[in-house]
Design a protein around this motif. Structure first.
Motif, short mmCIF file in Angstrom:
data_model
loop_
_atom_site.label_atom_id
_atom_site.label_comp_id
_atom_site.label_asym_id
_atom_site.label_seq_id
_atom_site.Cartn_x
_atom_site.Cartn_y
_atom_site.Cartn_z
N PRO A 123 0.81 -1.23 0.00
CA PRO A 123 0.00 0.00 0.00
C PRO A 123 0.84 1.27 0.00
O PRO A 123 0.56 2.21 -0.76
N GLY A 124 1.87 1.33 0.86
CA GLY A 124 2.70 2.53 0.91
C GLY A 124 3.45 2.78 -0.38
O GLY A 124 3.53 3.91 -0.86
N ASN A 125 3.99 1.72 -0.97
CA ASN A 125 4.70 1.87 -2.24
C ASN A 125 3.75 2.21 -3.37
O ASN A 125 4.11 2.92 -4.31
N SER A 126 2.52 1.73 -3.28
CA SER A 126 1.53 2.02 -4.31
C SER A 126 1.17 3.50 -4.34
O SER A 126 1.15 4.14 -5.39
N THR A 127 0.88 4.06 -3.15
CA THR A 127 0.55 5.48 -3.11
C THR A 127 1.74 6.34 -3.51
O THR A 127 1.58 7.39 -4.12
N GLU A 128 2.94 5.86 -3.19
CA GLU A 128 4.15 6.61 -3.58
C GLU A 128 4.29 6.64 -5.10
O GLU A 128 4.62 7.66 -5.70
N MET A 129 4.01 5.50 -5.74
CA MET A 129 4.13 5.45 -7.21
C MET A 129 3.04 6.30 -7.86
O MET A 129 3.31 7.02 -8.84
N ILE A 130 1.82 6.23 -7.34
CA ILE A 130 0.74 7.05 -7.88
C ILE A 130 1.09 8.53 -7.76
O ILE A 130 0.88 9.32 -8.68
N SER A 131 1.65 8.90 -6.62
CA SER A 131 2.08 10.29 -6.42
C SER A 131 3.15 10.68 -7.42
O SER A 131 3.13 11.79 -7.98
N ASP A 132 4.11 9.79 -7.66
CA ASP A 132 5.17 10.06 -8.65
C ASP A 132 4.56 10.35 -10.02
O ASP A 132 4.96 11.28 -10.72
N ILE A 133 3.58 9.53 -10.41
CA ILE A 133 2.97 9.68 -11.73
C ILE A 133 2.23 11.02 -11.82
O ILE A 133 2.39 11.77 -12.79
N PHE A 134 1.42 11.32 -10.81
CA PHE A 134 0.65 12.55 -10.83
C PHE A 134 1.54 13.79 -10.81
O PHE A 134 1.16 14.83 -11.35
N LYS A 135 2.71 13.69 -10.18
CA LYS A 135 3.61 14.84 -10.06
C LYS A 135 4.76 14.80 -11.06
O LYS A 135 5.72 15.57 -10.95
N CYS A 136 4.67 13.88 -12.04
CA CYS A 136 5.66 13.81 -13.12
C CYS A 136 7.07 13.56 -12.59
O CYS A 136 8.04 14.13 -13.08
N ARG A 137 7.19 12.72 -11.57
CA ARG A 137 8.51 12.39 -11.04
C ARG A 137 8.95 11.07 -11.65
O ARG A 137 8.53 9.99 -11.24
N PHE A 138 9.82 11.17 -12.64
CA PHE A 138 10.34 9.99 -13.32
C PHE A 138 11.86 10.05 -13.39
O PHE A 138 12.43 10.30 -14.46
N PRO A 139 12.55 9.87 -12.26
CA PRO A 139 14.01 9.91 -12.28
C PRO A 139 14.58 8.70 -13.01
O PRO A 139 13.86 7.72 -13.26
N PRO A 140 15.85 8.73 -13.38
CA PRO A 140 16.47 7.58 -14.04
C PRO A 140 16.33 6.32 -13.20
O PRO A 140 16.32 6.38 -11.97
N LYS A 141 16.20 5.20 -13.87
CA LYS A 141 16.10 3.87 -13.25
C LYS A 141 14.79 3.65 -12.50
O LYS A 141 14.65 2.69 -11.75
N HIS A 142 13.81 4.53 -12.67
CA HIS A 142 12.53 4.35 -12.01
C HIS A 142 11.90 3.04 -12.50
O HIS A 142 11.88 2.75 -13.69
N LEU A 143 11.38 2.25 -11.55
CA LEU A 143 10.84 0.93 -11.91
C LEU A 143 9.72 1.02 -12.94
O LEU A 143 9.59 0.14 -13.79
N LEU A 144 8.92 2.07 -12.87
CA LEU A 144 7.79 2.17 -13.79
C LEU A 144 8.24 2.35 -15.23
O LEU A 144 7.68 1.74 -16.15
N LEU A 145 9.26 3.17 -15.44
CA LEU A 145 9.77 3.37 -16.81
C LEU A 145 10.32 2.07 -17.37
O LEU A 145 10.09 1.74 -18.55
N ASN A 146 11.05 1.33 -16.55
CA ASN A 146 11.58 0.03 -17.00
C ASN A 146 10.44 -0.93 -17.30
O ASN A 146 10.49 -1.69 -18.27
N PHE A 147 9.40 -0.90 -16.46
CA PHE A 147 8.25 -1.80 -16.66
C PHE A 147 7.53 -1.48 -17.96
O PHE A 147 7.23 -2.37 -18.76
N TYR A 148 7.23 -0.21 -18.19
CA TYR A 148 6.55 0.17 -19.42
C TYR A 148 7.39 -0.17 -20.65
O TYR A 148 6.84 -0.56 -21.70
N SER A 149 8.69 -0.04 -20.55
CA SER A 149 9.56 -0.31 -21.70
C SER A 149 9.59 -1.79 -22.05
O SER A 149 9.88 -2.16 -23.19
N ARG A 150 9.25 -2.65 -21.06
CA ARG A 150 9.29 -4.09 -21.31
C ARG A 150 7.92 -4.70 -21.59
O ARG A 150 7.83 -5.78 -22.15
N ASN A 151 6.85 -4.02 -21.17
CA ASN A 151 5.51 -4.61 -21.26
C ASN A 151 4.68 -3.92 -22.33
O ASN A 151 4.28 -2.76 -22.18
N TYR A 152 4.44 -4.67 -23.38
CA TYR A 152 3.74 -4.14 -24.55
C TYR A 152 2.32 -3.68 -24.21
O TYR A 152 1.91 -2.57 -24.55
#
Length: 428
Positions: A149-178
């Motif tokens: 839950p804590g990591n989920s809200t943190e990721m949602i907050s990152d997305i809403f606030k456009c926080r995408f630093p290098p090596k962010h797990l979400l960017l790697n995930f999107y790049s691998r998952n069609y």
């Protein structure tokens, strides 16, 4: 030969010494950096305490430390969750990632096979909205359940606030998952999608870049995320209380009898109610009931008022344009754009595609389950989901002929208990 050996060994020793020295220097620098950050942070909290602006105790600092650790997981993976110093560079320009208060942040929460892919398209088709499809799947397998839950809200907050630093797990995930990348119009089109040369028949994009993603994201003021991975609505509270977010929660629900049949068809399973399937349905309805009662119990949590709306899949399927406009009104998005209206016309008249397709003859499919579900299965679901059916206005069917008779409407009006929750907060 002796002379060569004489000069060779010192070089090897010298190289080893240099490497060792560099390693020790790096470790020492990291320790000093971490110690200085802890000292500075403690000094700030202590100063706040002396000035009466903050408690400055351990209890107040622990949420901040937990947030740093969660961000470390998102950036570097779970192996680095005990090294918050690795995230120190991330927050030094936090203001650069803040979102304008005029922005709108929409979070769609639901269960699997509830029609959320279709609902998500109401936002994905809007060229002014940055839409994300199931981003929390990126951490589902990497984060322990108790920390999810804590990591989920943190990721949602990152997305809403456009926080995408290098090596962010979400960017790697999107790049691998069609599927997840192509389900977002923004992520699968220029400039975030640079076509990749490949022999595959389907189009693919190059890996997402941190700078480009952040730059493109900051151009938007409207964001929407669709997820089936919030088990409890109360886990969303940190996002709702974030003053920098203008959060709107859309809670999509569906008749559990229809959900059961949809799952059985997508997974090619028998529709008879086995003991295991009954347990699965019982868990689904228990989860739904807990969330519904959390919202409807008196008093309703203050943080939900004015930002929460429940939507039944069946209403959306029967009256797609009317329900879509109602959702847009709630979210403060104005009139439905022409291309969204056209998309609804094109995608609610015929059925085609696989089990994840969003093209459906919605006027027919919303109650298709009535003609394929075994009557005994329907009765079994009604027995364990009675409270959910009552709270959402779904009629029980005691006899088989009523189940099959299309003239019998199994959908009652949404109970009035939900109406007050949809009204926006009074601003005075």
């Amino acid at each position: 030969m002796n002379i060569r050996r004489m000069f060779y060994r010192p070089r090897a020793c010298c190289s080893f010494a240099v490497i060792t020295y560099a390693f020790v220097l790096g470790v020492t620098f990291t320790l000093i950096q971490t110690a200085s950050e802890i000292f500075i942070d403690s000094f700030r909290h202590g100063k706040q305490d002396l000035n009466g602006n903050g408690a400055g105790n351990t209890a107040d600092q622990s949420p901040q430390l937990a947030q740093i650790i969660r961000r470390s997981i998102l950036n570097y993976g779970p192996r680095f969750q005990v090294l918050p110093s690795l995230f120190s560079k991330y927050d030094e320009n936090a203001d650069d990632y803040s979102t304008p208060k005029t922005a709108t942040h929409i979070l769609i929460v639901t269960n699997r096979r509830s029609g959320s892919s279709f609902l998500g398209q109401l936002f994905n088709q809007n060229k002014n909205i940055f839409f994300h499809f199931e981003p929390l799947k990126s951490i589902e397998q990497t984060v322990p359940r108790q920390f999810f839950p804590g990591n989920s809200t943190e990721m949602i907050s990152d997305i809403f606030k456009c926080r995408f630093p290098p090596k962010h797990l979400l960017l790697n995930f999107y790049s691998r998952n069609y599927l997840h990348r192509m389900s977002s119009r923004v992520l699968s089109s220029s400039p975030l999608c640079e076509p990749e040369e490949t022999s595959a028949k389907r189009p693919t994009c190059k890996a997402l870049k941190s700078t480009t993603t952040r730059s493109e994201c900051t151009k938007y003021k409207q964001f929407a995320i669709k997820t089936i991975r919030f088990a409890k609505l109360q886990d969303i509270e940190p996002l709702a209380r974030d003053p920098s977010l203008n959060l709107k929660i859309i809670h999509l629900v569906r008749d559990p009898r229809g959900t059961f049949i949809s799952r059985a068809k997508s997974e090619k399973k028998p529709m008879d109610m086995t003991a295991d399937e009954l347990n699965n349905v019982r868990y689904l309805c228990l989860r739904m009931q807990q969330n519904l009662e959390f919202v409807t119990n008196v008093p309703t949590p203050d943080w939900l008022k004015g930002i929460y709306k429940i939507v039944r899949y069946e209403d959306m399927a029967r009256k797609p344009a009317e329900t879509a406009q109602d959702i847009y009104d709630f979210a403060g998005l104005g009139r439905l754009p022409r291309n969204v209206v056209q998309w609804l016309r094109n995608n609610t008249k015929t059925s085609r595609g696989d089990s994840y397709a969003v093209t459906r003859n919605s006027s027919a499919t919303w109650q298709e389950w009535r003609y394929s579900i075994p009557f005994e299965t329907s009765v079994g679901i009604q027995d364990v989901c009675r409270d959910v059916l009552r709270l959402l206005g779904y009629r029980e069917v005691p006899m088989q002929y009523l189940l099959r008779d299309a003239r019998e409407d199994l959908l009652k009006p949404l109970p009035s208990i939900w109406n007050s929750l949809h009204r926006p907060k009074d601003i005075s």
